[in-house]
Design an enzyme around this catalytic site. Structure first.
Site, PDB file in Angstrom:
ATOM      1  N   LYS A   8     -37.215  90.691 -17.343  1.00 54.23           N
ATOM      2  CA  LYS A   8     -37.561  90.577 -18.786  1.00 54.23           C
ATOM      3  C   LYS A   8     -36.303  90.778 -19.617  1.00 54.23           C
ATOM      4  CE  LYS A   8     -37.015  95.218 -19.633  1.00 54.23           C
ATOM      5  NZ  LYS A   8     -35.949  95.792 -20.460  1.00 54.23           N
ATOM      6  N   ASP A 133     -41.757 100.820 -18.423  1.00 54.65           N
ATOM      7  CA  ASP A 133     -41.572  99.372 -18.373  1.00 54.65           C
ATOM      8  C   ASP A 133     -42.383  98.708 -17.258  1.00 54.65           C
ATOM      9  OD1 ASP A 133     -39.897  99.263 -20.504  1.00 54.65           O
ATOM     10  OD2 ASP A 133     -38.063  98.880 -19.366  1.00 54.65           O
TER      11      ASP A 133
HETATM   12  P1  ATP Z   1     -34.541  98.681 -17.350  1.00 58.12           P
HETATM   13  O1  ATP Z   1     -34.574  97.485 -18.221  1.00 58.12           O
HETATM   14  O2  ATP Z   1     -35.893  99.006 -16.767  1.00 58.12           O
HETATM   15  O3  ATP Z   1     -33.837  99.848 -17.955  1.00 58.12           O
HETATM   16  P2  ATP Z   1     -32.276  98.595 -15.616  1.00 58.12           P
HETATM   17  O4  ATP Z   1     -31.559  97.319 -15.407  1.00 58.12           O
HETATM   18  O5  ATP Z   1     -31.661  99.588 -16.522  1.00 58.12           O
HETATM   19  O6  ATP Z   1     -33.740  98.217 -16.073  1.00 58.12           O
HETATM   20  P3  ATP Z   1     -32.970  98.817 -12.893  1.00 58.12           P
HETATM   21  O7  ATP Z   1     -32.015  97.818 -12.380  1.00 58.12           O
HETATM   22  O8  ATP Z   1     -34.391  98.455 -12.945  1.00 58.12           O
HETATM   23  O9  ATP Z   1     -32.491  99.340 -14.298  1.00 58.12           O
HETATM   24  O10 ATP Z   1     -32.863 100.173 -12.074  1.00 58.12           O
HETATM   25  C1  ATP Z   1     -31.679 100.802 -11.845  1.00 58.12           C
HETATM   26  C2  ATP Z   1     -31.873 102.159 -11.154  1.00 58.12           C
HETATM   27  O11 ATP Z   1     -33.137 102.252 -10.504  1.00 58.12           O
HETATM   28  C3  ATP Z   1     -30.853 102.417 -10.097  1.00 58.12           C
HETATM   29  O12 ATP Z   1     -30.571 103.805 -10.140  1.00 58.12           O
HETATM   30  C4  ATP Z   1     -31.543 102.069  -8.817  1.00 58.12           C
HETATM   31  O13 ATP Z   1     -30.986 102.794  -7.736  1.00 58.12           O
HETATM   32  C5  ATP Z   1     -32.970 102.506  -9.088  1.00 58.12           C
HETATM   33  N1  ATP Z   1     -33.997 101.721  -8.357  1.00 58.12           N
HETATM   34  C6  ATP Z   1     -35.056 102.201  -7.728  1.00 58.12           C
HETATM   35  N2  ATP Z   1     -35.796 101.225  -7.188  1.00 58.12           N
HETATM   36  C7  ATP Z   1     -35.191 100.072  -7.491  1.00 58.12           C
HETATM   37  C8  ATP Z   1     -35.486  98.711  -7.217  1.00 58.12           C
HETATM   38  N3  ATP Z   1     -36.548  98.340  -6.509  1.00 58.12           N
HETATM   39  N4  ATP Z   1     -34.660  97.789  -7.735  1.00 58.12           N
HETATM   40  C9  ATP Z   1     -33.577  98.150  -8.472  1.00 58.12           C
HETATM   41  N5  ATP Z   1     -33.255  99.421  -8.743  1.00 58.12           N
HETATM   42  C10 ATP Z   1     -34.039 100.380  -8.264  1.00 58.12           C
END
Ligand code: ATP
Length: 280
Positions: A8, A133
């Site tokens: 998203k 989220d």
């Molecule tokens: P958001 O928009 O939800 O903030 P984001 O890009 O900041 O997304 P993600 O990439 O969803 O964050 O997640 C990053 C963190 O979550 C990392 O610390 C990662 O180790 C942990 N994590 C746990 N499970 C997963 C997964 N299935 N895929 C990606 N990251 C994961």
């Protein structure tokens, strides 16, 4: 069984106030995009096993997919096992909701694999426990407004599709830190998501430009000057609707034409991780 977990972007994110539970009340607009992780579910006798080749994604109990599986077992008392293989395409620490989407895909996938028969309402309840989220990814809404922690959802039918350029610098922004840097002035004027919805429906980029908003941008830009530089660079190429997604670090540009998006991709390739995707 294979399930695709979409990413998203947030076209709008206003922070209203801090809640007693430590989260913030926000108003956000989610748009799902055609960029997917793939989760492969295999039934095994016992236990939950996660495999993922991505170096930043844990294979242990801290993976959100593992948490989803555990919650399902606790809720239903099921003792069936699963091996879940995650093929990561959504960049990590990008503000694209990859981990949350994987968790939602796990709720949906395991509900089928384990023949649990939970209804969407029950899955949404579990999704909320994993993260703010996660619920939007349990629904089939292609776009939605999220209120409260971002998890009180109103579906949005935008009809028209957009082409989106995603530029991801080699920066990992911590969501917690960005929220922590927000100045807590209550006198500031709040932005209105309804104006953006109207603008999106009109497809008029000059209106979208004026109403896109992310309250977390200035806090993230203060810490990482490069993010603002990328935003300026995309704008300098004539793209009007440019914004940081979630807490970053992806900066996206919204366009009506695929051709324009592809041309821009070539400009940024090499220097950054860039992709062109379509809204769902
Ligand atoms: P958001 O928009 O939800 O903030 P984001 O890009 O900041 O997304 P993600 O990439 O969803 O964050 O997640 C990053 C963190 O979550 C990392 O610390 C990662 O180790 C942990 N994590 C746990 N499970 C997963 C997964 N299935 N895929 C990606 N990251 C994961």
């Amino acid at each position: 069984m294979i399930i695709k977990a979409p990413a998203k972007i947030n076209l709008f994110l206003e922070v209203l106030n801090k809640r007693k539970d430590g989260y913030h009340n926000i108003e956000t607009l989610f748009l799902k995009i055609g960029l997917f992780d793939k989760l492969n579910f295999k039934l095994i006798k016992k236990g939950i096993k996660i495999s993922c080749m991505h170096p930043d994604v844990p294979e242990d109990a801290t993976n959100l997919v593992y948490k989803a599986a555990k919650l399902l077992q606790q809720k239903t008392g099921s003792d069936k096992g699963a091996h879940i293989i995650i093929q990561k395409k959504i960049p990590v620490f990008a503000g694209l909701g990859g981990g949350s989407s994987d968790a939602a895909a796990a709720l949906l996938g395991l509900n089928k694999l384990w023949k649990l028969g939970l209804e969407q309402k029950e899955l949404l309840g579990l999704a909320r426990k994993i993260g703010a989220d996660v619920p939007v990814f349990v629904t089939n809404y292609t776009a939605a407004i999220g209120r409260a922690r971002g998890d009180k959802l109103t579906p949005l039918d935008l009809e028209n599709k957009f082409w989106i350029l995603l530029v991801k610098p080699d920066i990992s922004v911590s969501t917690k830190e960005v929220y922590g840097r927000l100045s807590s002035s209550l006198t500031r004027t709040k932005n209105d998501v309804k104006l953006l919805v109207h603008a999106l429906r009109s497809k008029r980029m000059e209106l979208i430009e004026k109403t896109l908003f992310n309250r977390l941008e200035s806090a993230a830009f203060k810490q990482y000057k490069q993010l603002n530089k990328i935003k300026q660079m995309i704008s300098a190429h004539g793209v009007r609707a440019v914004l940081m997604s979630g807490s970053g670090s992806v900066i996206f540009g919204l366009m009506n034409s695929r051709k324009e998006a592809i041309k821009l991709k070539q400009e940024f390739q090499g220097a950054y991780d860039v992709m062109v995707v379509r809204s769902l």
